[in-house]
Design a protein around this motif. Sequence first.
Motif, PDB file in Angstrom:
ATOM      1  N   MET A 644       0.823  -1.207   0.000  1.00 22.71           N
ATOM      2  CA  MET A 644       0.000   0.000   0.000  1.00 22.71           C
ATOM      3  C   MET A 644       0.857   1.258   0.000  1.00 22.71           C
ATOM      4  N   LYS A 645       1.968   1.203   0.697  1.00 21.26           N
ATOM      5  CA  LYS A 645       2.876   2.356   0.658  1.00 21.26           C
ATOM      6  C   LYS A 645       3.432   2.564  -0.748  1.00 21.26           C
ATOM      7  N   LEU A 646       3.815   1.444  -1.414  1.00 24.16           N
ATOM      8  CA  LEU A 646       4.340   1.530  -2.773  1.00 24.16           C
ATOM      9  C   LEU A 646       3.291   2.102  -3.722  1.00 24.16           C
ATOM     10  N   LEU A 647       2.039   1.631  -3.607  1.00 22.40           N
ATOM     11  CA  LEU A 647       0.977   2.109  -4.491  1.00 22.40           C
ATOM     12  C   LEU A 647       0.654   3.576  -4.217  1.00 22.40           C
ATOM     13  N   GLY A 648       0.786   3.985  -2.961  1.00 23.49           N
ATOM     14  CA  GLY A 648       0.586   5.406  -2.651  1.00 23.49           C
ATOM     15  C   GLY A 648       1.628   6.277  -3.339  1.00 23.49           C
ATOM     16  N   THR A 649       2.876   5.769  -3.373  1.00 29.91           N
ATOM     17  CA  THR A 649       3.942   6.511  -4.064  1.00 29.91           C
ATOM     18  C   THR A 649       3.649   6.610  -5.565  1.00 29.91           C
ATOM     19  N   VAL A 650       3.181   5.507  -6.155  1.00 25.60           N
ATOM     20  CA  VAL A 650       2.848   5.508  -7.594  1.00 25.60           C
ATOM     21  C   VAL A 650       1.748   6.520  -7.882  1.00 25.60           C
ATOM     22  N   THR A 651       0.734   6.571  -7.020  1.00 25.33           N
ATOM     23  CA  THR A 651      -0.376   7.521  -7.223  1.00 25.33           C
ATOM     24  C   THR A 651       0.126   8.961  -7.159  1.00 25.33           C
ATOM     25  N   GLN A 652       1.022   9.245  -6.224  1.00 23.82           N
ATOM     26  CA  GLN A 652       1.573  10.608  -6.127  1.00 23.82           C
ATOM     27  C   GLN A 652       2.353  10.988  -7.382  1.00 23.82           C
ATOM     28  N   ILE A 653       3.104  10.016  -7.919  1.00 24.59           N
ATOM     29  CA  ILE A 653       3.861  10.290  -9.156  1.00 24.59           C
ATOM     30  C   ILE A 653       2.899  10.621 -10.294  1.00 24.59           C
ATOM     31  N   GLN A 655      -0.158  11.891 -10.134  1.00 21.98           N
ATOM     32  CA  GLN A 655      -0.759  13.209  -9.945  1.00 21.98           C
ATOM     33  C   GLN A 655       0.245  14.329 -10.236  1.00 21.98           C
ATOM     34  N   ARG A 656       1.490  14.053  -9.909  1.00 22.84           N
ATOM     35  CA  ARG A 656       2.526  15.068 -10.116  1.00 22.84           C
ATOM     36  C   ARG A 656       2.862  15.246 -11.590  1.00 22.84           C
ATOM     37  N   GLU A 657       2.941  14.147 -12.322  1.00 21.47           N
ATOM     38  CA  GLU A 657       3.355  14.177 -13.724  1.00 21.47           C
ATOM     39  C   GLU A 657       2.174  14.068 -14.690  1.00 21.47           C
ATOM     40  N   LEU A 658       0.999  14.442 -14.249  1.00 15.57           N
ATOM     41  CA  LEU A 658      -0.206  14.249 -15.062  1.00 15.57           C
ATOM     42  C   LEU A 658      -0.120  14.995 -16.391  1.00 15.57           C
ATOM     43  N   ALA A 659       0.446  16.209 -16.395  1.00 13.37           N
ATOM     44  CA  ALA A 659       0.510  17.019 -17.623  1.00 13.37           C
ATOM     45  C   ALA A 659       1.631  16.580 -18.557  1.00 13.37           C
ATOM     46  N   ILE A 714     -10.110  24.710 -25.297  1.00 14.26           N
ATOM     47  CA  ILE A 714     -10.114  23.245 -25.226  1.00 14.26           C
ATOM     48  C   ILE A 714      -8.718  22.714 -25.519  1.00 14.26           C
ATOM     49  N   THR A 715      -8.017  23.371 -26.430  1.00 15.67           N
ATOM     50  CA  THR A 715      -6.652  22.929 -26.779  1.00 15.67           C
ATOM     51  C   THR A 715      -5.730  23.075 -25.582  1.00 15.67           C
ATOM     52  N   ASP A 716      -5.819  24.240 -24.899  1.00 12.09           N
ATOM     53  CA  ASP A 716      -4.983  24.455 -23.708  1.00 12.09           C
ATOM     54  C   ASP A 716      -5.290  23.406 -22.631  1.00 12.09           C
ATOM     55  N   ILE A 717      -6.576  23.137 -22.458  1.00  9.35           N
ATOM     56  CA  ILE A 717      -6.968  22.138 -21.446  1.00  9.35           C
ATOM     57  C   ILE A 717      -6.408  20.774 -21.811  1.00  9.35           C
ATOM     58  N   MET A 718      -6.415  20.437 -23.134  1.00 14.77           N
ATOM     59  CA  MET A 718      -5.878  19.159 -23.595  1.00 14.77           C
ATOM     60  C   MET A 718      -4.406  19.049 -23.238  1.00 14.77           C
ATOM     61  N   GLU A 719      -3.663  20.101 -23.459  1.00  7.58           N
ATOM     62  CA  GLU A 719      -2.227  20.068 -23.188  1.00  7.58           C
ATOM     63  C   GLU A 719      -1.949  20.009 -21.689  1.00  7.58           C
ATOM     64  N   LYS A 720      -2.734  20.768 -20.877  1.00  4.18           N
ATOM     65  CA  LYS A 720      -2.534  20.747 -19.427  1.00  4.18           C
ATOM     66  C   LYS A 720      -2.871  19.381 -18.824  1.00  4.18           C
ATOM     67  N   SER A 721      -3.729  18.635 -19.499  1.00  3.89           N
ATOM     68  CA  SER A 721      -4.130  17.322 -19.000  1.00  3.89           C
ATOM     69  C   SER A 721      -3.189  16.226 -19.443  1.00  3.89           C
ATOM     70  N   GLY A 722      -2.174  16.558 -20.309  1.00  2.00           N
ATOM     71  CA  GLY A 722      -1.204  15.559 -20.693  1.00  2.00           C
ATOM     72  C   GLY A 722      -1.534  14.838 -21.991  1.00  2.00           C
ATOM     73  N   PHE A 723      -2.588  15.256 -22.732  1.00  3.94           N
ATOM     74  CA  PHE A 723      -2.927  14.639 -24.013  1.00  3.94           C
ATOM     75  C   PHE A 723      -2.140  15.326 -25.109  1.00  3.94           C
TER      76      PHE A 723
END
Length: 752
Positions: A644-653, A655-659, A714-723
């Motif tokens: 669970m600690k490992l999966l928590g670290t993966v989730t943080q990564i 959220q951090r690198e989403l864009a 919409i284009t800016d939102i796409m880029e901020k979301s990592g698409f």
Amino acid sequence: MFKKFVLKNPYQLFLTILLPFLVSTVLLLFLQSSLLNRNFEKFALNQVYHQQVTDLQNTSQNVSVLEQTARSVSTTAFFDDVIKDLLYTDVGPDDYFKYQNKLQSYKNIYPFLQSIYVYNGEHIHAVPRPEFVYDRNSFDDKGIFTILDDIKNNKSHSIVLRQIPNVLAGISTGAPQSIYVYSYLFFDSQVSSGKVNEAIILNISADWIKQSIQPQSSESGNRIFVISSHGQLLSDDSVHPLLSDLHGQAYIQQINGSKTPAGSMRMDVDGVDSFITYSSTDAFDWKLVSITPYRYIVKDVEKMKEKTYLFVVLFIVGSILLSFYFARRLFVPISMVIQNYNQLELEKRGEYYDRKQEFLRKVIHSRGLLTREYLQNQFHKYAITLDPTGSFLIVLLKIDRFSEFCAKYTRGDRDLLKFGMVNIVTELLAPAYAHECTETGEDQVMILLQVPGMHDPSENRGLALLLQHIQQQTHRYLGSTVSVTCSDTFESISQLNFYYLKTVDLSYYRLIYGHESMIYSEMISVSGRTDEIKYPQERDDELTEALIGGRSENAKQALNEIVAGASSYSYTALNSLFIRLLLLIRHAIEALETNHAMKVDFNFNAYLMKLQKMETVELILTDFFGLFDSLAMELEAKKDNKYMKLLGTVTQIIQRELANPALSLDSIAAEVDLSPAYLGKLFKKHRLVSVADYINNARLEYASHLVVSSKDTITDIMEKSGFSSRSHFFTQFKKVYGITPSQYRTNAKQLG
């Protein structure tokens, strides 16, 4: 027994003394009242019978007077010169008035007459009637001709109950169309043609008969009526109409069959228990019947019975209240005397029992140092029926699940239950064996049996059945089970100590044979098996590896294979095996604590003490299996926490690198220092979704939030979301939300 009963409470003191007197008095009152009720009932029946017979005799006399009067009137009229003209000559209409007045005068003189007919073979003269003279065709009372034409069944001076037309019908309001009359017939008995040519008929009113037989009181439900010899009802009755055929009724049959002119009986009449009185009349061969419901006859008797029972109840209540009062006054002085006596008796009995038990324990541990004379004297002193020179057998009863037994009962209760066990043994063994019971330990009772001859106890079928019965009765009445151990038969009581110690050692084999077992020395074969229990070394390794790896089922299987066949070894060897296994388990636990940085709640010394208190191999294995399951669960919980600690670290990564469009399973695996395949498998096992799908869902959720809350394109939102691909973004967004991002924004504004 009496003294113990009295001491329970003050009320029982009085009940014990006067209860027989109270019960006998109550029984006497009930018996006396029953006898009086029966006598009163007979008296009431006699009174009613005599009253009803008197009434019926009076009615019979009235009927006789009626018959004599009718005979006299008819005879007088028959020989009357005026009426003779109507019988034997033709009378002209001018003279009708004279003859009509003559007949009317007869009717007026005798009020019981309803009407008078004079018949001359062709015409009939009737009073009262609208006309005076009628022929057979014009006369409305056709029934009279049927009677006159049948003189075989209708004799002169006989009477017939019948219905005739009512002359008042149509004249008087409410008058019935027909009425009942008793037609008295008088004619010349010298008739040769079979038909009557000259006759006088007196129609007697049925109401007059009714009044003469009516009961004095209608409240009693009494019915009086007249029946013919054929059982035909000839008077009014509240139940049956006139002329009813009652010959099928049981009481009518009994009345007609009776040879006595009067009598009584008790029978069921029309569904009612009734008292019936009957009497015969001197005239017309009639029977007068009086019926009275039985409940009216005994009504006063029943009231007296109720009063008697009420008096008895009040007497009982008063006696009980007095008993309570006197009990309080008498209890204290009497109970003090009895209590003191009982206390002294109890102390004496308890002291005697304790001294006897102490002597028997002394014999057990004396190692044969007591002389025969001493034993015989002491046996006589304590009423011990054993012969010191005879053959003996020791039976040791051991209480199963003794730890639970101690937890459930206090020390006093445990002593009481063991005393109950001794009583069960004495009750079952006394008819077959001379014996003595001794409490030799907290969890055991020793039975010393006198047996005939040096026979193996295992071959004594009768003894085995008795011991099984003792086990069953102990379980049934005391709620505890016992294991039985039998010694070998020995020749002298001087050998008692040796065989007792040997029997105690044998009782430890309950560890192998289980609870409620019956152990004989012949069952224990320890020759050549006192050495250590041997098994392949790899079994130790399998058990250790299974425990360290958290595989409890594998560990249980390895333990079962190690213990299998251990029952052929001695108790000491088996005990050593379990200590060795416990050391092996401690080693595995220490390895777990080192490898996984965990702390297991396990104390070797405490567990060893617990193990030594366990009574059967089954219980030991069950406890070991529970320990294995507990270790596996603790290890699994430790692993789950790490994951669970490992999966928590993966989730943080994520959220951090989403864009970051380059965010992927490979980049995350590199950052947490795990292979992509292992991380992907681990993530999907615990989150039930792949890493790629989780990243995609997180980006779409973030994008939908920006579409609603920001004014970015919409284009800016796409880029901020990592698409990185516009078409891929639109396809994924529409797949999840069902509409395009622009439509999603428009709908949100309309709703907002």
